[in-house]
Design a protein around this motif. Structure first.
Motif, PDB file in Angstrom:
ATOM      1  N   LYS A  61       0.976  -1.244   0.047  1.00 35.24           N
ATOM      2  CA  LYS A  61       0.074  -0.072   0.141  1.00 35.24           C
ATOM      3  C   LYS A  61       0.872   1.362   0.034  1.00 35.24           C
ATOM      4  O   LYS A  61       0.668   2.239  -0.776  1.00 35.24           O
ATOM      5  N   GLY A  62       2.041   1.278   0.748  1.00 31.52           N
ATOM      6  CA  GLY A  62       2.767   2.495   0.933  1.00 31.52           C
ATOM      7  C   GLY A  62       4.025   1.925   1.530  1.00 31.52           C
ATOM      8  O   GLY A  62       4.103   1.016   1.947  1.00 31.52           O
ATOM      9  N   ARG A 116       9.618  -7.203  -9.324  1.00 35.91           N
ATOM     10  CA  ARG A 116       8.467  -6.315  -9.934  1.00 35.91           C
ATOM     11  C   ARG A 116       7.899  -5.734  -8.654  1.00 35.91           C
ATOM     12  O   ARG A 116       7.561  -6.281  -7.696  1.00 35.91           O
ATOM     13  N   ILE A 117       7.366  -4.513  -8.853  1.00 36.88           N
ATOM     14  CA  ILE A 117       6.981  -3.755  -7.841  1.00 36.88           C
ATOM     15  C   ILE A 117       5.374  -3.084  -8.184  1.00 36.88           C
ATOM     16  O   ILE A 117       5.476  -2.131  -8.940  1.00 36.88           O
ATOM     17  N   ILE A 118       4.555  -3.228  -7.390  1.00 35.54           N
ATOM     18  CA  ILE A 118       3.317  -2.585  -7.260  1.00 35.54           C
ATOM     19  C   ILE A 118       3.035  -1.724  -5.993  1.00 35.54           C
ATOM     20  O   ILE A 118       2.991  -2.414  -4.769  1.00 35.54           O
ATOM     21  N   THR A 119       2.928  -0.346  -6.007  1.00 35.20           N
ATOM     22  CA  THR A 119       2.693   0.527  -4.779  1.00 35.20           C
ATOM     23  C   THR A 119       1.161   0.995  -5.082  1.00 35.20           C
ATOM     24  O   THR A 119       0.855   1.286  -6.153  1.00 35.20           O
ATOM     25  N   GLY A 120       0.767   1.368  -3.880  1.00 29.99           N
ATOM     26  CA  GLY A 120      -0.395   2.171  -3.837  1.00 29.99           C
ATOM     27  C   GLY A 120      -1.787   1.335  -3.909  1.00 29.99           C
ATOM     28  O   GLY A 120      -2.736   1.902  -3.719  1.00 29.99           O
ATOM     29  N   SER A 121      -1.795   0.226  -3.616  1.00 31.20           N
ATOM     30  CA  SER A 121      -2.861  -0.805  -3.566  1.00 31.20           C
ATOM     31  C   SER A 121      -2.652  -1.715  -2.492  1.00 31.20           C
ATOM     32  O   SER A 121      -1.827  -2.361  -2.190  1.00 31.20           O
ATOM     33  N   ARG A 122      -3.696  -1.892  -1.789  1.00 22.83           N
ATOM     34  CA  ARG A 122      -3.826  -2.805  -0.805  1.00 22.83           C
ATOM     35  C   ARG A 122      -4.320  -4.279  -1.139  1.00 22.83           C
ATOM     36  O   ARG A 122      -5.111  -4.436  -2.052  1.00 22.83           O
ATOM     37  N   LEU A 179      -5.683  -8.143  -5.186  1.00 21.56           N
ATOM     38  CA  LEU A 179      -5.212  -6.692  -5.218  1.00 21.56           C
ATOM     39  C   LEU A 179      -6.342  -5.655  -5.556  1.00 21.56           C
ATOM     40  O   LEU A 179      -6.891  -5.923  -6.522  1.00 21.56           O
ATOM     41  N   ALA A 211      -6.999  -2.818  -7.181  1.00 20.97           N
ATOM     42  CA  ALA A 211      -6.415  -1.815  -7.954  1.00 20.97           C
ATOM     43  C   ALA A 211      -7.447  -1.064  -8.521  1.00 20.97           C
ATOM     44  O   ALA A 211      -8.803  -1.090  -8.213  1.00 20.97           O
ATOM     45  N   VAL A 253      -0.929   7.773  -3.494  1.00 25.26           N
ATOM     46  CA  VAL A 253      -0.407   6.504  -3.810  1.00 25.26           C
ATOM     47  C   VAL A 253       0.724   5.892  -2.445  1.00 25.26           C
ATOM     48  O   VAL A 253       0.682   4.923  -2.141  1.00 25.26           O
ATOM     49  N   VAL A 254       1.317   6.757  -1.895  1.00 26.21           N
ATOM     50  CA  VAL A 254       2.351   6.417  -0.932  1.00 26.21           C
ATOM     51  C   VAL A 254       1.690   6.341   0.593  1.00 26.21           C
ATOM     52  O   VAL A 254       2.080   5.532   1.546  1.00 26.21           O
ATOM     53  N   CYS A 255       0.385   7.128   0.801  1.00 24.83           N
ATOM     54  CA  CYS A 255       0.053   6.981   2.258  1.00 24.83           C
ATOM     55  C   CYS A 255      -0.495   5.691   2.627  1.00 24.83           C
ATOM     56  O   CYS A 255      -1.321   5.201   2.243  1.00 24.83           O
ATOM     57  N   PRO A 256       0.554   5.139   3.550  1.00 23.08           N
ATOM     58  CA  PRO A 256       0.050   3.558   3.802  1.00 23.08           C
ATOM     59  C   PRO A 256      -1.291   3.593   4.790  1.00 23.08           C
ATOM     60  O   PRO A 256      -1.923   2.431   5.057  1.00 23.08           O
ATOM     61  N   GLN A 269      -2.637   4.182 -10.493  1.00 25.31           N
ATOM     62  CA  GLN A 269      -3.585   2.949 -10.577  1.00 25.31           C
ATOM     63  C   GLN A 269      -3.483   1.744  -9.991  1.00 25.31           C
ATOM     64  O   GLN A 269      -4.312   0.738 -10.118  1.00 25.31           O
ATOM     65  N   GLY A 270      -2.352   1.651  -9.338  1.00 26.90           N
ATOM     66  CA  GLY A 270      -2.064   0.482  -8.348  1.00 26.90           C
ATOM     67  C   GLY A 270      -1.816  -0.817  -9.129  1.00 26.90           C
ATOM     68  O   GLY A 270      -2.328  -1.929  -8.565  1.00 26.90           O
ATOM     69  N   MET A 271      -1.139  -0.757 -10.286  1.00 31.17           N
ATOM     70  CA  MET A 271      -1.090  -2.033 -11.091  1.00 31.17           C
ATOM     71  C   MET A 271       0.478  -2.016 -11.415  1.00 31.17           C
ATOM     72  O   MET A 271       0.769  -2.949 -12.173  1.00 31.17           O
ATOM     73  N   GLY A 272       1.429  -1.363 -10.690  1.00 32.56           N
ATOM     74  CA  GLY A 272       2.616  -1.388 -11.116  1.00 32.56           C
ATOM     75  C   GLY A 272       3.086  -0.787 -12.097  1.00 32.56           C
ATOM     76  O   GLY A 272       2.623   0.164 -12.658  1.00 32.56           O
ATOM     77  N   ARG A 283      10.561  -5.346 -21.435  1.00 27.71           N
ATOM     78  CA  ARG A 283      11.588  -6.039 -21.030  1.00 27.71           C
ATOM     79  C   ARG A 283      11.470  -7.527 -21.983  1.00 27.71           C
ATOM     80  O   ARG A 283      12.361  -8.026 -21.754  1.00 27.71           O
TER      81      ARG A 283
END
Ligand SMILES: Cc1cc2nc3c(=O)[nH]c(=O)nc-3n(C[C@H](O)[C@H](O)[C@H](O)COP(=O)(O)OP(=O)(O)OC[C@H]3O[C@@H](n4cnc5c(N)ncnc54)[C@H](O)[C@@H]3O)c2cc1C
Ligand code: SF4
Ligand code: SF4
Lengths: 414, 423
Positions: A32-33, A267-273, A289, A291, B82-85, B325-328, B336
């Motif tokens: 998430k963060g 691989r990193i996904i941020t911002g989603s729980r 996820l 999203a 996005v970053v706020c946990p 959008q929280g999808m990486g 790649r």
């Protein structure tokens, strides 16, 4: 599809992802963060209080109670995990000996035991006879130099010797017209070589008597070695003292670990729980996820769940005092918070020791001691049995349980 | 606009701000400062006090009047949310607070003009050479800065002589018959008028994979209007777009090359404009950003990866509105897969442009400072080309580095042997 999905980018999640990727696994890291690293001191605590102050952390680890997270791991493995992580951090960011605690000054002038610290901090280790020239910066409100010096001067070093300290101030704005910059703003300004040179000259001119010049921990965030530049101009050893968040040393550690994880191909996904999971028989098939635009399933062979504890929302207490773990619905060591919340601040807070109990591989277990899912591992703050912030054991638990989970997934092959 | 209607408008937005869940989320703020350390604007200027101060803190004092006008310096990049946990909707709160403030004080005419992307495209396409000459002219840009307030150094799109829909009408029918069914393609304003080449290539890639590609006539998603606080106009735009996209079928996957507009449909129109229409939710759940779509195929083992090698190092930047959008970063993963292509992720927070923010004369220098780490990275790693998923970010990168910046699909198109990158 990945080999492993790791959930959480605290110290536990980052360590697990790095260890797995370095042993050749394809890893998806979801969070998430950011976790607690940038709120921390940027050091690695293994065990600081039992409740007596600990000098030799690995010896104390060997003696913990049987329901402590360290008990099933053992002192050697805890020491090895901490040393592995420190060794992975290039340029050197954590130094020291996992077997011996340093005692470093805090931003109120108390002494704090920790095992590994940043090279810019270790000259502050409280050894009898040491004297500190504490220098505050007028623009940084969270570093009261007079209080720090006053408290240090009336403290006794763990070896029984006396400490001495003086206080002085410099007045140097980081950005024109800004009266109240955050520590990070100040550190970003010190990333510039010219400003760091001006700062060093100001400190050299102001610092009072003392062997070690103690400064707020703002000596650069992206550029390493700012502290060396300052020490050379000042002509004395320098030690950084961590400030309340945003913690610059914590950010250094977070960004360094994240860069290692990325470089290892994670691989990193941020911002989603992560909000749930699907099962195939007993095994976890995917995690869900949340999203933007609707749920997505992330499939993997194994899952490392490193979501922290109450502070990160991984454990919840509702208005009736019921404790739960909302994502996997894992069995907890207690479900009623009521009796666990004492009336005094200073007393033990057993609520913070509530969490998930694991088998020797780090998998959550039910009341009968059987693994809940054969391919789900937990690491870090979710694991029951320790009041981390009081013991100063949370970092070591995070790293050791992350390494344990990773090594069980890879079958110990690295 | 009359004073009365302005006051009413402000009142209406204030009520929304007071009553919606976004504002409730401010109680979840634990003051950890994580958003503060991630905000790209606060990092480069003392004029903006940062997401926590302007958001969950100042919001408690906004009772009937906007107390902190520095919220106008927030670029709406969305990084703080996005970053706020703790799940505080910081950026959404700030967007609403800014809309209230603008409703109270009035919106500059400049902000009304630069949000009219479709109009710009429609006006410029027939006179493309002339429009491009004007935009390249120093004197004209100086005048534009003085009169309208668009900075003379800010990136401007290049007009094309043929719109996507004109090309679609004139081209011969696809050679291959579809084997995988139909998809709806959402090209955004850029794909329709300014980056027609990338849109054509996206259609060709999808057809190459065996899809029948439906391209209904479509307008703007309203994102630019929304981030300038013009909520009523934005609402009209997004509703019209939803209707247009649904006109092609109500159960088809919608694939998009407009990265940030996809975010508008997936969540922003709901969270910021407060639209709860089921039609919007329907489009929001069916839409996939094109790299996201191709990576979903890849995960399912359905994406051919018989790519021809592209021997090149390629700096890639994932825009903020894609990250939110929280999808990486699916484009990074997709690129790649192309042999020989050494894709380097910028890992930079923001390019600075944030839609229309970096065009404005009073924000231009801030936007350039925000983008500097990215520009440096691109200049250090490029070998003639960079990639990024959203149009205004591409123009910003290209304008500030001199490096040609393309949509990732352009490289996928080349790797499938469907044609080289056209200059
Ligand atoms: C006030 C306080 C002070 C402390 N002081 C100390 C100290 O001095 N020394 C010490 O050793 N320890 C201390 N601790 C303990 C500290 O929490 C641990 O040391 C350590 O930071 C825990 O790391 P972690 O990786 O397990 O969890 P965290 O750092 O909390 O990371 C959890 C991660 O999981 C993510 N996450 C959570 N749920 C989800 C989800 N559902 N989906 C996606 N992502 C999710 C979060 O965003 C975050 O990235 C303290 C704790 C508190 C609360
Ligand atoms: S990151 Fe979230 S919880 Fe932390 S200060 Fe910002 S809004 Fe508050
Ligand atoms: S939306 Fe972006 S610019 Fe605005 S406060 Fe959040 S991080 Fe800062």
């Amino acid at each position: 599809m990945s080999d492993v999905v790791v959930i959480g980018t605290g110290l536990a999640g980052l360590t697990a992802a790095l260890r797995l990727a370095r042993s050749g696994r394809s890893v998806m890291l979801v969070t998430k963060g950011p976790g607690g690293l940038q709120l921390s001191q940027g050091t690695l605590d293994i065990l600081g209080y039992t409740p007596e102050r600990v000098e030799r952390p690995l010896e104390a680890v060997a003696a913990v109670a049987s329901d402590h997270p360290y008990a099933s791991i053992g002192a050697d493995a805890v020491g090895a995990a901490a040393a592995w992580l420190a060794g992975a951090l290039v340029p050197e960011l954590l130094v020291g000996d996992p077997a011996r605690n340093l005692h470093l000054p805090t931003a109120v002038g108390a002494l704090r035991p920790t095992a590994l610290a940043q090279p810019s901090m270790v000259a502050g280790d409280a050894i009898g006879g040491r004297s500190y020239a504490v220098v505050g910066v007028r623009q940084l409100k969270d570093f009261p130099a007079d209080l720090v010096a006053g408290n240090l001067a009336r403290s006794t070093a763990p070896d029984g010797g006396a400490l001495a300290a003086s206080a002085a101030w410099v007045d140097l704005p980081a950005r024109p017209g800004e009266a109240d910059p955050s520590p990070l703003t100040y550190a970003r300004a010190l990333d510039e070589e010219a400003f760091a040179a001006r700062f060093a000259r100001a400190v050299a001119a102001a610092a009072g008597p003392g062997d070690v010049v103690a400064l707020p921990a703002v000596l650069g965030v992206r550029r390493s070695g700012v502290w060396r530049q300052v020490a050379e101009v000042v002509g004395r050893d320098v030690c950084e003292i961590p400030l309340p968040p945003p913690s610059v040393p914590g950010l250094r550690l977070y960004e360094a670990l994240l860069a290692l994880v990325r470089a290892a191909g994670v691989r990193i996904i941020t911002g989603s729980r992560i909000v749930g999971r699907t099962l195939e028989a007993d095994a976890v098939a995917s995690v869900t996820l949340a999203a933007a635009g609707g749920p997505r399933q992330l499939r993997a062979d194994a899952f490392v769940y490193a979501p922290g504890g109450f502070e990160s929302g991984a454990l919840e207490v509702d208005s009736f005092g019921a404790i739960s773990e909302p994502v996997f619905g894992l069995p907890l060591t207690a479900t009623d918070a009521g009796p666990l919340i004492p009336a005094t601040y200073w007393g033990p807070h057993p609520l913070f020791a509530v969490g998930v109990r694991t088998d020797a591989a780090g998998r959550p277990v039910d009341a009968a001691g059987a693994a809940v899912h054969p391919n789900l591992y937990v690491a870090g703050g979710l694991i029951a049995g320790a009041e981390r912030w009081r013991e100063k054991s949370g970092d070591g638990i995070a790293v050791a349980t992350a390494v344990r989970a990773a090594d069980h997934i890879t079958g110990g092959t690295r | 606009m009359s004073e009365k209607s302005r006051a009413e408008r402000a009142q209406h937005l204030r009520e929304r701000l007071n009553n919606e869940l976004n504002r409730m989320s401010l109680d979840q703020c634990v003051k950890c400062t994580i958003c503060e350390t991630s905000c790209p604007v606060a990092a480069v200027t003392p004029l903006f006090s940062g997401p926590k101060f302007v958001g969950p803190q100042a919001e408690r004092f906004r009772d009937g009047d906007s107390v902190d006008h520095s919220v106008d310096y927030c670029s709406s990049c969305g990084t703080c949310s996005v970053v706020c946990p703790q799940g505080v909707n910081v950026a959404e709160l700030n967007s609403l607070a800014r809309a209230v403030m603008k409703a109270e004080h009035g919106v500059p005419i400049r902000d009304r003009i630069i949000t009219q992307t479709v109009l710009m495209g429609q006006a410029m396409t027939p006179v493309a050479p002339l429009a491009n000459a004007v935009l390249d002219n120093k004197l004209a840009r100086f005048a534009m800065e003085k009169v309208v307030g668009v900075h003379r150094g800010a990136p401007m799109p290049t007009a094309r002589t043929q719109s996507l829909h004109t090309w679609l009408k004139k081209r011969p029918a696809p050679a291959k018959a579809p084997t995988r069914g139909a998809l709806v393609y959402f090209h955004g304003c850029a794909g329709g008028y300014f980056e027609v080449d990338a849109a054509k290539k996206a259609i060709e890639v999808l057809e190459h994979l065996g899809y029948e590609v439906l391209v209904p006539p479509q307008g703007c998603c309203g994102l630019a209007e929304q981030s300038n606080g013009l909520f009523e106009q934005a609402t009209k735009s997004v509703r019209a777009l939803v209707k247009a996209l649904r006109s092609a079928g109500t159960d088809l996957t919608i694939v998009s090359t407009a990265g940030s507009c996809t975010g508008m449909l997936k969540h922003e129109a709901h969270e910021i404009l407060g639209l709860h229409d089921t039609e919007l939710a329907d489009v929001g759940t069916r839409i996939r950003e094109i790299s996201e779509f191709l990576m979903e195929l890849h995960e399912a083992g359905e994406l051919p990866t018989d790519f021809e090698p592209i021997k090149q190092r390629l700096p890639y930047h994932a825009p903020c509105q894609l990250k939110s959008q929280g999808m990486g970063t699916p484009a990074f993963d997709l690129l790649r897969l192309i042999p020989g292509l050494e894709v380097v992720d910028s890992n930079a927070t923001c390019c600075g442009i944030a839609g229309t923010y970096g065009l404005k004369k009073e924000k231009y220098d801030i936007a350039q400072a925000v983008g500097k780490p990215l520009f440096d990275m691109v200049k250090q790693t490029e070998q003639g080309l960079a990639a990024c998923d959203t149009e205004t970010c591409r123009w910003q990168i290209e304008n500030s580095t001199g490096v040609r910046t393309v949509h990732p699909i352009v490289l996928v198109h080349q790797a499938y042997g469907l044609g080289a990158v056209t200059p």
